[in-house]
Design a protein around this motif. Structure first.
Motif, short mmCIF file in Angstrom:
data_model
loop_
_atom_site.label_atom_id
_atom_site.label_comp_id
_atom_site.label_asym_id
_atom_site.label_seq_id
_atom_site.Cartn_x
_atom_site.Cartn_y
_atom_site.Cartn_z
N LYS A 40 -5.97 -18.57 12.74
CA LYS A 40 -4.56 -18.32 12.48
C LYS A 40 -4.17 -19.10 11.24
N VAL A 41 -3.50 -18.43 10.32
CA VAL A 41 -2.97 -19.09 9.14
C VAL A 41 -1.48 -18.83 9.12
N GLU A 42 -0.74 -19.90 9.33
CA GLU A 42 0.72 -19.81 9.41
C GLU A 42 1.11 -18.74 10.44
N GLU A 43 0.42 -18.79 11.59
CA GLU A 43 0.67 -17.90 12.72
C GLU A 43 0.36 -16.44 12.41
N LYS A 44 -0.36 -16.18 11.31
CA LYS A 44 -0.78 -14.82 10.98
C LYS A 44 -2.29 -14.72 11.17
N GLU A 45 -2.70 -13.71 11.89
CA GLU A 45 -4.12 -13.58 12.20
C GLU A 45 -4.93 -13.26 10.95
N VAL A 46 -6.05 -13.93 10.81
CA VAL A 46 -6.97 -13.68 9.71
C VAL A 46 -8.27 -13.14 10.28
N ARG A 47 -8.66 -11.96 9.86
CA ARG A 47 -9.90 -11.37 10.34
C ARG A 47 -11.02 -11.66 9.34
N ILE A 48 -12.09 -12.14 9.86
CA ILE A 48 -13.21 -12.52 9.01
C ILE A 48 -14.09 -11.32 8.75
N ASP A 49 -14.35 -11.04 7.49
CA ASP A 49 -15.26 -9.96 7.12
C ASP A 49 -16.68 -10.42 7.42
N PRO A 50 -17.37 -9.77 8.36
CA PRO A 50 -18.70 -10.25 8.76
C PRO A 50 -19.83 -9.84 7.80
N ILE A 51 -19.50 -9.06 6.77
CA ILE A 51 -20.52 -8.55 5.86
C ILE A 51 -20.44 -9.28 4.52
N LYS A 52 -21.59 -9.74 4.04
CA LYS A 52 -21.64 -10.41 2.75
C LYS A 52 -21.62 -9.37 1.62
N PRO A 53 -21.21 -9.78 0.40
CA PRO A 53 -21.17 -8.84 -0.73
C PRO A 53 -22.51 -8.17 -0.99
N SER A 54 -23.60 -8.92 -0.87
CA SER A 54 -24.92 -8.35 -1.13
C SER A 54 -25.24 -7.24 -0.14
N LYS A 55 -24.82 -7.38 1.11
CA LYS A 55 -25.08 -6.35 2.12
C LYS A 55 -24.29 -5.08 1.81
N TYR A 56 -23.04 -5.25 1.37
CA TYR A 56 -22.25 -4.10 0.95
C TYR A 56 -22.95 -3.37 -0.20
N LEU A 57 -23.41 -4.13 -1.18
CA LEU A 57 -24.06 -3.54 -2.36
C LEU A 57 -25.32 -2.79 -1.96
N PHE A 58 -26.13 -3.38 -1.11
CA PHE A 58 -27.37 -2.73 -0.68
C PHE A 58 -27.07 -1.45 0.11
N THR A 59 -25.99 -1.46 0.90
CA THR A 59 -25.62 -0.27 1.65
C THR A 59 -25.18 0.86 0.72
N ILE A 60 -24.42 0.51 -0.31
CA ILE A 60 -24.00 1.51 -1.31
C ILE A 60 -25.22 2.10 -2.02
N LEU A 61 -26.14 1.24 -2.43
CA LEU A 61 -27.35 1.71 -3.10
C LEU A 61 -28.20 2.58 -2.18
N ALA A 62 -28.25 2.21 -0.90
CA ALA A 62 -29.01 3.01 0.07
C ALA A 62 -28.41 4.41 0.19
N TYR A 63 -27.10 4.50 0.20
CA TYR A 63 -26.41 5.79 0.30
C TYR A 63 -26.77 6.70 -0.87
N PHE A 64 -26.62 6.18 -2.08
CA PHE A 64 -26.90 7.00 -3.26
C PHE A 64 -28.40 7.30 -3.37
N GLY A 65 -29.22 6.35 -2.93
CA GLY A 65 -30.66 6.59 -2.94
C GLY A 65 -31.05 7.74 -2.03
N ILE A 66 -30.47 7.76 -0.82
CA ILE A 66 -30.76 8.84 0.12
C ILE A 66 -30.19 10.16 -0.39
N MET A 67 -28.97 10.12 -0.93
CA MET A 67 -28.29 11.34 -1.34
C MET A 67 -28.97 12.01 -2.53
N TYR A 68 -29.45 11.22 -3.48
CA TYR A 68 -30.01 11.81 -4.69
C TYR A 68 -31.53 11.86 -4.72
#
Length: 320
Positions: A40-68
């Motif tokens: 909680k930050v100033e009584e506002k809920e903060v949701r933690i993104d469980p995915i690291k930037p590198s994992k997002y990037l690899f997922t994007i590359l995997a998508y285009f790799g499969i598609m093309y």
């Protein structure tokens, strides 16, 4: 001290984590190795993104790799096992290519961002109010812009017809046996939107969000532009190869439909606590309506410029 998002070491005066880029200003952090999952930050809920930037990037590359590239390998495999003397050879090759391709994408991409999808599912009951509200806003926005663009295309600049992507889908849904039509419908309505929401909202949006210098409005616009141009990319590449300059112009104009859709879905996603269900639901409904129009309102398609996300594999119909 450690970052509550990625558990990497941070300095006491840091406002952004040097590893994951998340804003940690005002968030209480632990001085041990235990990662926080909710705060909680100033009584506002903060949701933690469980995915690291590198994992997002690899997922994007995997998508285009499969598609093309993956789709080509899948077709070569199917060519070797499907009887070419079968009168339905082309239909079987096309439909099985798409079934296998989308099955691979759903499994691979879903596995790579499973933690994020699980988090969205757990938060769904809590977010349902926002999800339903913004899904409705998204749908209304899509069709409002659709009719405005239709008027612009037909009445102002005299552009008739649809994008090559749209025309391909109409042909596939109208000129095939019933079983194949049903399979295409499942791909267009269910699997396609799921894959695209994982890639364009969860991954591309999530990856851009890690850049502390980018504001939300720019992330929404950039992800929408990427979404839009990808949907006409194959047609433009084909037109460039054939030097069909008017086709390139037309496809760029038709990309406005997809860009508008991408921006609206990104806005819905952002406003509904970045829960993937918020953008997936209107995406699915929009595609369902488009499919129903193709089946039951075909005679009036030229009068109604519907927007559809066109989840069929883009190079299948152009490479072979």
């Amino acid at each position: 001290m450690r970052c509550p998002y990625c558990d990497s070491k941070i300095n006491e005066n840091d406002t952004y984590c040097p590893n994951c880029g998340n804003n940690i200003d005002g968030i209480q952090v632990k001085e041990n190795n235990e990662s926080l999952t909710k705060q909680k930050v100033e009584e506002k809920e903060v949701r933690i993104d469980p995915i690291k930037p590198s994992k997002y990037l690899f997922t994007i590359l995997a998508y285009f790799g499969i598609m093309y590239f993956g789709v080509i390998l899948i077709q070569f495999f199917l060519i070797s096992i499907i009887n070419k003397e079968n009168p339905n050879y082309e239909n079987l090759l096309s439909v099985w290519t798409q079934i296998i391709t989308y099955a691979v994408m759903v499994i691979v991409l879903g596995f790579m961002v499973f933690k994020a999808l699980k988090q969205d599912t757990l938060y769904f009951p809590k977010d349902i109010g926002k999800i339903m509200l913004w899904s409705l806003i998204g749908l209304v926005g899509i069709y409002t812009i659709s009719f405005a663009l239709s008027f612009f295309y037909q009445k102002i600049i005299g552009l008739q017809g649809d994008s090559q992507n749209q025309e391909t889908i109409v042909v596939m849904l109208k000129n095939n046996p019933l079983v194949i039509k049903i399979i295409y419908c499942v791909i267009i309505v269910v699997a396609g939107p799921l894959v695209e929401e994982i890639v364009y909202r969860k991954c591309i949006f999530g990856f851009l969000s890690k850049n502390k210098k980018l504001k939300s409005i720019w992330i929404i616009i950039i992800s929408g532009l990427i979404f839009g141009f990808i949907h006409v990319a194959s047609a433009i590449i084909q037109a460039v190869a054939l030097k069909e300059w008017s086709t390139i112009r037309n496809e760029l104009l038709f990309s406005l439909d997809y860009i508008a859709m991408g921006v609206l879905f990104a806005l819905v996603y952002e406003k509904a606590n970045r829960n993937i269900y918020a953008s997936y639901i209107p995406h699915l409904i929009n595609n369902l309506i488009s499919v129903l129009i193709i089946f039951f309102w075909n005679s009036k398609l030229n009068k109604l410029k519907e927007i559809s996300s066109m989840e069929l594999i883009f190079f299948i119909n152009y490479i072979f």
